[in-house]
Structure formats: C-alpha cells, structure tokens
Design a protein around this motif. Structure first.
Motif, short mmCIF file in Angstrom:
data_model
loop_
_atom_site.label_atom_id
_atom_site.label_comp_id
_atom_site.label_asym_id
_atom_site.label_seq_id
_atom_site.Cartn_x
_atom_site.Cartn_y
_atom_site.Cartn_z
N LYS A 5 0.84 -1.20 0.00
CA LYS A 5 0.00 0.00 0.00
C LYS A 5 0.87 1.25 0.00
O LYS A 5 0.60 2.21 -0.73
N LYS A 48 -5.29 -7.23 -3.65
CA LYS A 48 -6.02 -6.99 -2.41
C LYS A 48 -5.71 -5.60 -1.86
O LYS A 48 -6.60 -4.92 -1.35
N LYS A 51 -7.65 -3.02 -3.84
CA LYS A 51 -9.07 -3.07 -3.47
C LYS A 51 -9.32 -2.44 -2.11
O LYS A 51 -10.30 -1.73 -1.92
N GLU A 52 -8.41 -2.70 -1.16
CA GLU A 52 -8.58 -2.11 0.17
C GLU A 52 -8.44 -0.59 0.12
O GLU A 52 -9.19 0.12 0.79
N ILE A 54 -9.17 1.32 -2.37
CA ILE A 54 -10.41 1.83 -2.99
C ILE A 54 -11.55 1.79 -1.99
O ILE A 54 -12.30 2.75 -1.83
N ASN A 55 -11.68 0.66 -1.26
CA ASN A 55 -12.76 0.53 -0.27
C ASN A 55 -12.60 1.51 0.89
O ASN A 55 -13.59 1.96 1.46
N ASP A 56 -11.36 1.82 1.26
CA ASP A 56 -11.12 2.79 2.33
C ASP A 56 -11.37 4.22 1.88
O ASP A 56 -11.41 5.13 2.70
N GLY A 57 -11.50 4.43 0.57
CA GLY A 57 -11.77 5.77 0.05
C GLY A 57 -10.52 6.55 -0.29
O GLY A 57 -10.61 7.71 -0.69
N ASN A 73 -7.60 10.29 -3.65
CA ASN A 73 -8.70 11.11 -3.17
C ASN A 73 -8.12 12.32 -2.43
O ASN A 73 -7.49 12.15 -1.38
#
Length: 85
Positions: A5, A48, A51-52, A54-57, A73
């Motif tokens: 990440k 993964k 995706k995390e 993206i899901n966390d914003g 973002n």
C-alpha cells in the motif's frame, strides 16, 4: 500488505495523481518491486491492497476505456501523506 500500500501511494503521490488525474491499475504494478510482482502470491496481495485502498476511500476508481483507472482522493491527502511518511 501495508508495504505494498505504501509503495502504491508513494508512487502515485510522486507522480501527482490527485483527483482528476488518473492512471490504469496495471500501470501501478510497474513501480512495484519485482520480488513482489513476480510471484502469484505477490500479485494477489497487490490486488487486495488496491481493493482495500479503494474501499477505504483513499483511491477513486473509474472505469475508462475498458480498464479501471485510479486516482488519489484529495479529501484524504493528510492521511495519505502521513501514512507514506
């Protein structure tokens, strides 16, 4: 996975991919270390991690030209910069 990440976010911050400026997901792994991307387990961990994020914003996902494009973002700029420091 946290290391992946950090590498993804650091690469995107360095290339100033905030808001409307985006890149394809497959371009993100070009900046990754080869020891991570060269194995199947590493590829799965990379997917993964994306995706995390993206899901966390922290990343915006946008479907463009048949591929998924992502950008940072700007609302989470403070958190992103603290995370990669």
């Amino acid at each position: 996975k946290e290391l992946i990440k950090k590498e993804i976010l650091r690469d995107m911050v360095k290339s100033r991919r905030w808001g409307g400026k985006h890149t394809e997901v497959r371009n993100l792994n070009k900046g990754m270390s080869t020891y991570i991307i060269s194995t199947n387990q590493g590829k799965k961990m990379f997917d993964k991690a994306v995706k995390e994020l993206i899901n966390d914003g922290w990343l915006f996902a946008k479907k463009s030209t048949g591929e998924i494009h992502v950008s940072l973002n700007p609302r989470y700029s403070k958190e992103i910069l603290e995370f990669i420091a």
